[in-house]
Design an enzyme around this catalytic site. Structure first.
Site, PDB file in Angstrom:
ATOM      1  CG  HIS A 107      45.715  38.358   2.011  1.00  0.00           C
ATOM      2  ND1 HIS A 107      47.005  38.394   1.554  1.00  0.00           N
ATOM      3  CD2 HIS A 107      44.962  38.896   1.033  1.00  0.00           C
ATOM      4  CE1 HIS A 107      47.019  38.897   0.338  1.00  0.00           C
ATOM      5  NE2 HIS A 107      45.789  39.230   0.007  1.00  0.00           N
ATOM      6  CB  THR A 162      50.737  36.275  -0.259  1.00  0.00           C
ATOM      7  OG1 THR A 162      51.895  36.950   0.197  1.00  0.00           O
ATOM      8  CG2 THR A 162      50.912  34.785  -0.120  1.00  0.00           C
ATOM      9  CG  ASN A 222      52.787  42.854   6.141  1.00  0.00           C
ATOM     10  OD1 ASN A 222      53.457  43.711   5.571  1.00  0.00           O
ATOM     11  ND2 ASN A 222      52.730  41.612   5.717  1.00  0.00           N
ATOM     12  CD  GLU A 263      48.980  35.104   8.718  1.00  0.00           C
ATOM     13  OE1 GLU A 263      50.066  35.072   9.331  1.00  0.00           O
ATOM     14  OE2 GLU A 263      48.649  36.026   7.954  1.00  0.00           O
ATOM     15  NE  ARG A 295      57.242  39.418  -3.662  1.00  0.00           N
ATOM     16  CZ  ARG A 295      56.233  38.650  -4.091  1.00  0.00           C
ATOM     17  NH1 ARG A 295      55.163  38.490  -3.334  1.00  0.00           N
ATOM     18  NH2 ARG A 295      56.272  38.078  -5.263  1.00  0.00           N
ATOM     19  CG  HIS A 347      56.545  38.330   2.107  1.00  0.00           C
ATOM     20  ND1 HIS A 347      55.445  38.073   1.330  1.00  0.00           N
ATOM     21  CD2 HIS A 347      57.469  37.389   1.775  1.00  0.00           C
ATOM     22  CE1 HIS A 347      55.702  37.027   0.550  1.00  0.00           C
ATOM     23  NE2 HIS A 347      56.920  36.597   0.795  1.00  0.00           N
ATOM     24  NE  ARG A 367      56.628  42.429  -6.153  1.00  0.00           N
ATOM     25  CZ  ARG A 367      55.626  41.580  -6.445  1.00  0.00           C
ATOM     26  NH1 ARG A 367      54.481  41.684  -5.824  1.00  0.00           N
ATOM     27  NH2 ARG A 367      55.792  40.640  -7.338  1.00  0.00           N
ATOM     28  CD  GLU A 370      53.713  37.755   5.730  1.00  0.00           C
ATOM     29  OE1 GLU A 370      53.847  38.057   4.524  1.00  0.00           O
ATOM     30  OE2 GLU A 370      52.783  38.163   6.408  1.00  0.00           O
ATOM     31  CG  HIS A 409      52.042  47.487   1.220  1.00  0.00           C
ATOM     32  ND1 HIS A 409      52.661  47.045   0.075  1.00  0.00           N
ATOM     33  CD2 HIS A 409      51.060  46.594   1.491  1.00  0.00           C
ATOM     34  CE1 HIS A 409      52.067  45.933  -0.339  1.00  0.00           C
ATOM     35  NE2 HIS A 409      51.101  45.634   0.513  1.00  0.00           N
TER      36      HIS A 409
HETATM   37  N1  PXP Z   1      49.593  37.576   6.239  1.00  0.00           N
HETATM   38  C1  PXP Z   1      50.247  37.066   5.168  1.00  0.00           C
HETATM   39  C2  PXP Z   1      50.771  35.682   5.256  1.00  0.00           C
HETATM   40  C3  PXP Z   1      50.482  37.858   4.024  1.00  0.00           C
HETATM   41  O1  PXP Z   1      51.144  37.331   2.982  1.00  0.00           O
HETATM   42  C4  PXP Z   1      49.996  39.179   3.999  1.00  0.00           C
HETATM   43  C5  PXP Z   1      50.233  40.030   2.792  1.00  0.00           C
HETATM   44  O2  PXP Z   1      51.579  40.308   2.637  1.00  0.00           O
HETATM   45  C6  PXP Z   1      49.324  39.673   5.134  1.00  0.00           C
HETATM   46  C7  PXP Z   1      49.127  38.845   6.228  1.00  0.00           C
HETATM   47  C8  PXP Z   1      48.831  41.079   5.210  1.00  0.00           C
HETATM   48  O3  PXP Z   1      47.806  41.266   4.278  1.00  0.00           O
HETATM   49  P1  PXP Z   1      47.205  42.713   4.070  1.00  0.00           P
HETATM   50  O4  PXP Z   1      48.313  43.598   3.598  1.00  0.00           O
HETATM   51  O5  PXP Z   1      46.140  42.500   3.049  1.00  0.00           O
HETATM   52  O6  PXP Z   1      46.673  43.159   5.407  1.00  0.00           O
END
Ligand code: PXP
Length: 245
Positions: A196, A107, A6, A157, A51, A49, A55, A76, A9
């Site tokens: 997550h 999330t 992901n 998930e 959003r 994601h 953001r 996402e 960030h």
């Molecule tokens: N999976 C989903 C559905 C998420 O919403 C997120 C956070 O955006 C992640 C995975 C990744 O989480 P993390 O950044 O804590 O690894």
């Protein structure tokens, strides 16, 4: 077990400086480059994601990554008409439906699939008819798994947030919930993913969850990337600063 990285960030970092800049050549870090580095390192997919509040990931990121990614794109998103239309135009290989709330930092909690069954059903149908595999981001709870199976989602998930944030006392209990939920979902024929809060420490316990096909990991990988890559970045700048002309 496959890894979806992901890269939200990476976009968070870019937006901190270049939020108003449309020219992707000028804005850094470059998301397409970040995705390519992840793929070269063996990632099986790239997760982003989009959003409603835009953001971090922007619409143009989704389009550009759709063109540059060589593995698969997992989008996402919340179940809103605007974002569903974008998904149907961009056609990612996979969509993961997540709950969305404007005030949250990231999330929080899983999607209430049983409570929102009626709203989710037409969205799943439209996405699946377009050839997109659909995942539902859910708490590891029996009613949510049963509702996901009834909706004919391809995947769930499992939300690992409660486990990742648990203290020593409740961690085993949260892990057990995930293990039981994974068995349950697998029994229904659902592909089992998790995500997550997974990091380089708790991955040892996450690995004990049965039937896991794919993990989506963001924050810990991007954070580690900053640390292991920072030394080289400083060395390169020093070299440029002191190069004899
Ligand atoms: N999976 C989903 C559905 C998420 O919403 C997120 C956070 O955006 C992640 C995975 C990744 O989480 P993390 O950044 O804590 O690894």
């Amino acid at each position: 077990m496959r890894l979806g990285v992901n890269i939200d960030h990476v976009a968070t970092l870019r937006q901190a400086r270049y939020a108003g800049v449309q020219d992707v050549q000028r804005a850094e870090p470059d998301l397409a480059l970040a995705a390519a580095v992840c793929e070269r390192a063996g990632a099986h997919g790239i997760t982003i994601h989009l959003r409603a509040d835009r953001r971090h990931i922007q619409d143009r990121d989704v389009l550009r990554l759709r063109d540059t990614i060589n593995t698969k794109l997992n989008l996402e998103m919340g179940n809103t008409p605007e974002i569903v239309d974008i998904a149907l135009r961009v056609l990612p290989e996979e969509v993961c439906l997540v709950p969305e709330n404007r005030k949250e930092v990231t999330t929080e909690g899983g999607l209430d699939v049983s409570g929102q069954f009626k709203q989710l059903e037409p969205t799943l149908k439209r996405l699946q008819l377009a050839g997109i595999r659909v995942s539902l981001f859910i708490e590891p709870a029996p009613d949510q798994i049963e509702a996901a199976a009834k909706l004919r989602a391809e995947m769930v998930e499992l939300h690992t947030g409660a486990f990742a944030e648990a203290d020593a006392k409740t961690r085993e209990l949260e892990l057990k919930r995930l293990q039981v939920a994974a068995e349950h979902a697998h029994g229904y024929g659902l592909q089992v993913n998790a995500g997550h809060g997974i990091n380089y420490t708790n991955i040892t316990q996450v690995r004990t969850i049965p039937h896991l096909a794919e993990l989506n990991i963001g924050h810990s990988i991007v954070s580690r990337g900053v640390i292991v890559g920072l030394g080289q970045a400083v060395e390169e700048m020093l070299k440029q600063m002191n190069r004899t002309r």
